[in-house]
Design an enzyme around this catalytic site. Structure first.
Site, PDB file in Angstrom:
ATOM      1  N   CYS A  96      -3.416  -2.427   9.177  1.00  9.17           N
ATOM      2  CA  CYS A  96      -3.772  -1.648   7.978  1.00  9.17           C
ATOM      3  C   CYS A  96      -4.624  -0.417   8.250  1.00  9.17           C
ATOM      4  CB  CYS A  96      -4.510  -2.545   6.988  1.00  9.17           C
ATOM      5  SG  CYS A  96      -3.431  -3.703   6.192  1.00  9.17           S
ATOM      6  N   GLY A 120     -17.660  -1.526  18.872  1.00  5.25           N
ATOM      7  CA  GLY A 120     -16.720  -2.203  19.763  1.00  5.25           C
ATOM      8  C   GLY A 120     -15.640  -1.261  20.254  1.00  5.25           C
ATOM      9  N   LEU A 136     -20.468  -3.019  10.712  1.00  5.74           N
ATOM     10  CA  LEU A 136     -21.315  -2.205  11.580  1.00  5.74           C
ATOM     11  C   LEU A 136     -21.326  -2.784  12.991  1.00  5.74           C
ATOM     12  CD1 LEU A 136     -24.434  -1.201   9.409  1.00  5.74           C
ATOM     13  CD2 LEU A 136     -22.451   0.192  10.035  1.00  5.74           C
ATOM     14  N   ASN A 152     -10.012   1.233   2.541  1.00  7.58           N
ATOM     15  CA  ASN A 152      -9.760   1.088   3.979  1.00  7.58           C
ATOM     16  C   ASN A 152     -10.328   2.267   4.769  1.00  7.58           C
ATOM     17  OD1 ASN A 152      -8.698  -1.412   3.898  1.00  7.58           O
ATOM     18  ND2 ASN A 152      -6.568  -0.815   4.132  1.00  7.58           N
ATOM     19  N   THR A 160       0.871  -1.184   0.000  1.00  4.96           N
ATOM     20  CA  THR A 160       0.000   0.000   0.000  1.00  4.96           C
ATOM     21  C   THR A 160       0.907   1.231   0.000  1.00  4.96           C
ATOM     22  OG1 THR A 160      -1.604  -1.261   1.245  1.00  4.96           O
ATOM     23  CG2 THR A 160      -1.886   1.138   1.235  1.00  4.96           C
ATOM     24  N   LEU A 198      -6.951  -8.391   1.108  1.00  2.00           N
ATOM     25  CA  LEU A 198      -7.184  -9.516   2.024  1.00  2.00           C
ATOM     26  C   LEU A 198      -7.157  -9.073   3.482  1.00  2.00           C
ATOM     27  CD1 LEU A 198      -4.223 -10.409   3.386  1.00  2.00           C
ATOM     28  CD2 LEU A 198      -3.911 -11.369   1.120  1.00  2.00           C
ATOM     29  N   ARG A 199      -7.904  -9.818   4.302  1.00  2.00           N
ATOM     30  CA  ARG A 199      -7.946  -9.554   5.741  1.00  2.00           C
ATOM     31  C   ARG A 199      -7.151 -10.625   6.467  1.00  2.00           C
ATOM     32  NH1 ARG A 199     -14.218 -10.151   6.008  1.00  2.00           N
ATOM     33  NH2 ARG A 199     -13.522 -11.657   4.456  1.00  2.00           N
ATOM     34  N   GLU A 200      -6.518 -10.250   7.551  1.00  2.00           N
ATOM     35  CA  GLU A 200      -5.842 -11.250   8.375  1.00  2.00           C
ATOM     36  C   GLU A 200      -6.909 -12.184   8.936  1.00  2.00           C
ATOM     37  OE1 GLU A 200      -3.125  -9.660  11.248  1.00  2.00           O
ATOM     38  OE2 GLU A 200      -2.366  -8.171   9.834  1.00  2.00           O
TER      39      GLU A 200
HETATM   40  C1  UDX Z   1      -8.319  -4.647   6.666  1.00  2.00           C
HETATM   41  C2  UDX Z   1      -9.227  -4.626   5.425  1.00  2.00           C
HETATM   42  O1  UDX Z   1     -10.480  -5.242   5.758  1.00  2.00           O
HETATM   43  C3  UDX Z   1      -8.563  -5.363   4.265  1.00  2.00           C
HETATM   44  O2  UDX Z   1      -9.376  -5.248   3.111  1.00  2.00           O
HETATM   45  C4  UDX Z   1      -7.196  -4.741   3.998  1.00  2.00           C
HETATM   46  O3  UDX Z   1      -6.528  -5.441   2.976  1.00  2.00           O
HETATM   47  C5  UDX Z   1      -6.356  -4.762   5.262  1.00  2.00           C
HETATM   48  O4  UDX Z   1      -7.059  -4.093   6.335  1.00  2.00           O
HETATM   49  P1  UDX Z   1      -7.697  -6.435   8.554  1.00  2.00           P
HETATM   50  O5  UDX Z   1      -6.978  -5.299   9.194  1.00  2.00           O
HETATM   51  O6  UDX Z   1      -7.011  -7.740   8.422  1.00  2.00           O
HETATM   52  O7  UDX Z   1      -8.174  -6.007   7.085  1.00  2.00           O
HETATM   53  O8  UDX Z   1      -9.016  -6.736   9.405  1.00  2.00           O
HETATM   54  P2  UDX Z   1     -10.553  -6.291   9.367  1.00  2.00           P
HETATM   55  O9  UDX Z   1     -11.367  -7.512   9.439  1.00  2.00           O
HETATM   56  O10 UDX Z   1     -10.842  -5.354   8.282  1.00  2.00           O
HETATM   57  O11 UDX Z   1     -10.690  -5.527  10.768  1.00  2.00           O
HETATM   58  C6  UDX Z   1     -10.005  -4.314  11.019  1.00  2.00           C
HETATM   59  C7  UDX Z   1     -10.372  -3.761  12.369  1.00  2.00           C
HETATM   60  O12 UDX Z   1     -11.702  -3.300  12.406  1.00  2.00           O
HETATM   61  C8  UDX Z   1     -10.262  -4.770  13.520  1.00  2.00           C
HETATM   62  O13 UDX Z   1      -9.692  -4.125  14.613  1.00  2.00           O
HETATM   63  C9  UDX Z   1     -11.707  -5.140  13.809  1.00  2.00           C
HETATM   64  O14 UDX Z   1     -11.904  -5.542  15.150  1.00  2.00           O
HETATM   65  C10 UDX Z   1     -12.400  -3.824  13.515  1.00  2.00           C
HETATM   66  N1  UDX Z   1     -13.823  -3.959  13.168  1.00  2.00           N
HETATM   67  C11 UDX Z   1     -14.180  -4.585  12.017  1.00  2.00           C
HETATM   68  C12 UDX Z   1     -14.804  -3.405  13.992  1.00  2.00           C
HETATM   69  O15 UDX Z   1     -14.490  -2.819  15.041  1.00  2.00           O
HETATM   70  N2  UDX Z   1     -16.117  -3.523  13.619  1.00  2.00           N
HETATM   71  C13 UDX Z   1     -16.489  -4.137  12.488  1.00  2.00           C
HETATM   72  O16 UDX Z   1     -17.705  -4.184  12.226  1.00  2.00           O
HETATM   73  C14 UDX Z   1     -15.498  -4.701  11.659  1.00  2.00           C
END
Ligand code: UDX
Length: 432
Positions: A263, A256, A253, A211, A124, A156-158
């Site tokens: 990311c 938390g 949505l 993002n 990125t 992708l997401r972790e």
């Molecule tokens: C993110 C993007 O989703 C992904 O497309 C990008 O390539 C990398 O960054 P990631 O960081 O792995 O992926 O996790 P993600 O599932 O997106 O969650 C990110 C954060 O948001 C976490 O801390 C999660 O707990 C939080 N989250 C997610 C919320 O608080 N509420 C939600 O509804 C969803």
């Protein structure tokens, strides 16, 4: 196709393993010799479900190899992926030093080469980096006839990286010519995914904008949760109904502790910086970031207010990683909670199904437990920081008997407040 992937972090390794699994020949390059030794053994240096098996299988089949020899890799490859880290600097700007260095190394090693190569930026990077990489190659006497730089951001997401890579909502290919676009399209052909052809600069911004929008959704719902708390509504009910509107959508949505991870926080900061550098002060993004800070501080405030004097109190954290199915602690809310409570004299115990090893390096004052119920013995409060599936169906009768004080701070709203309260616990969630 023959591919070189430079950088074996999350994005690089998943990219390499998945393309190998689709039948390509991959050379993964990394400077970190220790990491290479781990990978050579068929192991993966971080927790990601399914990845070790995929790496091992393709390594055994000879489709993926690991080396520190960038020169050999780039000479052999038709497509070179740059997947190195772009961590945040103190001012929030993305640090692109590693991308610069890799670009220079590629240039030195493909100079004089007469076969066409596509250099793909998967890291990125700030908008304009594609042009900078091109300039670096041209300045090092690599003829533009023999290469093209493409931006192909990774979404992708972790925790669900393989499935996200293989089943993407869309594949964005930012290219300046059809030849490079067609080569990368061919690489993804078997995924049958929607491919979007854009300019390089648009592709670079698409990653940040995606993002940023996800982070905006999270901060938005957290803000509504904070209003819920003050007016007596329940954010779970509100978010569910709001998300049923197709224009809004149910995903992201969940109110938390705010967004963490490797990311979202870094990309929001980088986008804020990029905008300001270009003469625009982004007001929404600013607020998104501020709400995210507020969210965790408010949660810590609730713990302190409820427990009153927390000096010497035993507080048990369930979950440490920034989200389930990963051992990643980068920008994990648990860290801020632990630091604040420890400063006030609390004794912290923790249980996490995957992040204990990573956590031990950064949290020397935390007592780690191998079992949830062992951790909960004698607790003055339970803090649910990560929604790992195994926390959902705890035996609360048993928990009630072993804790000292039945109080639960549910940072992810995974429990039913009514049920928990009926069982004799004090329940504090978010927006309920
Ligand atoms: C993110 C993007 O989703 C992904 O497309 C990008 O390539 C990398 O960054 P990631 O960081 O792995 O992926 O996790 P993600 O599932 O997106 O969650 C990110 C954060 O948001 C976490 O801390 C999660 O707990 C939080 N989250 C997610 C919320 O608080 N509420 C939600 O509804 C969803």
């Amino acid at each position: 196709m023959k591919l070189a992937v430079i950088g074996t972090g999350y994005v690089g390794l998943v990219t390499g393993a998945c393309f190998a699994n689709l039948g390509n020949d991959i050379i993964c390059v990394d400077k970190d010799k220790e990491r290479l030794l781990i990978l050579e053994k068929g192991e993966v240096p971080f927790y990601e479900p399914g990845l070790p098996e995929m790496v091992m299988r393709n390594h055994k089949a000879g489709r993926i190899i690991f080396t520190s020899d960038l020169s050999h890799a780039v000479k052999k490859a038709d497509v070179i992926f740059i997947a190195v880290g772009t961590p945040p600097k103190a001012n929030g700007q993305a640090d692109v030093t590693a991308v610069f260095e890799v670009a220079k190394d590629i240039a030195k090693n493909i100079k004089g080469n007469k076969s066409f190569k596509v250099i793909v930026n998967k890291s990125t990077v700030p908008v304009g980096m594609g042009d900078i990489v091109t300039k670096i190659l041209v300045e090092n006497n690599v003829s533009e006839k023999y290469f093209s730089v493409v931006s192909n951001p990774e979404f992708l997401r972790e925790g669900s990286a393989i499935s996200d890579f293989l089943n993407p909502d869309r594949i964005v290919i930012g290219a300046s010519n059809n030849k490079a676009f067609n080569i990368i399209t061919e690489l993804y052909r078997s995924l049958n995914a929607r491919i979007i052809f854009t300019s390089v600069k648009s592709a670079e911004l698409i990653k940040y904008a995606s993002n940023a929008f996800l982070a905006t959704k999270i901060s938005f719902i957290n803000e509504i949760a904070n209003i819920c708390e003050r007016v007596g509504s329940d954010i779970k009910e509100v978010a569910y109904a709001v998300g049923m509107d197709k224009r809004i959508g149910r995903e992201f949505l969940n109110a938390g502790l705010g967004y963490g991870g490797s990311c979202l926080p870094k990309d929001i900061s980088a986008l804020l910086h990029l905008a300001r550098e270009n003469g625009y002060d982004p007001q929404i993004l600013n607020s998104v970031s501020e709400v995210n800070e507020f969210q965790i501080d408010a949660f810590i405030g609730k713990i302190i207010k409820t427990l009153k004097n927390i000096r010497g109190k035993k507080i048990v954290l369930l979950g440490l990683s920034f989200k389930p199915e990963t051992d990643d602690l980068r920008d994990a809310p648990s860290l801020k909670i632990i630091n604040s409570l420890t400063k006030k004299g609390a004794i912290i115990k923790a249980y996490d199904p995957a992040a204990e090893t990573t956590a031990k390096k950064t949290l020397p004052n935390v007592q780690f437990c191998k079992d949830i119920y062992e951790a909960l013995k004698g607790a003055d409060a339970i803090v649910l920081a990560t929604e790992w599936p195994e926390f959902r169906d705890l035996d609360f009768e048993k928990v009630k008997k072993i804790v000292k004080n039945p109080v639960i701070f549910d940072g992810r709203n995974i429990y039913d407040p009514k049920r928990i309260r009926e069982m004799g616990f004090k329940y504090i969630g978010i927006g309920r």
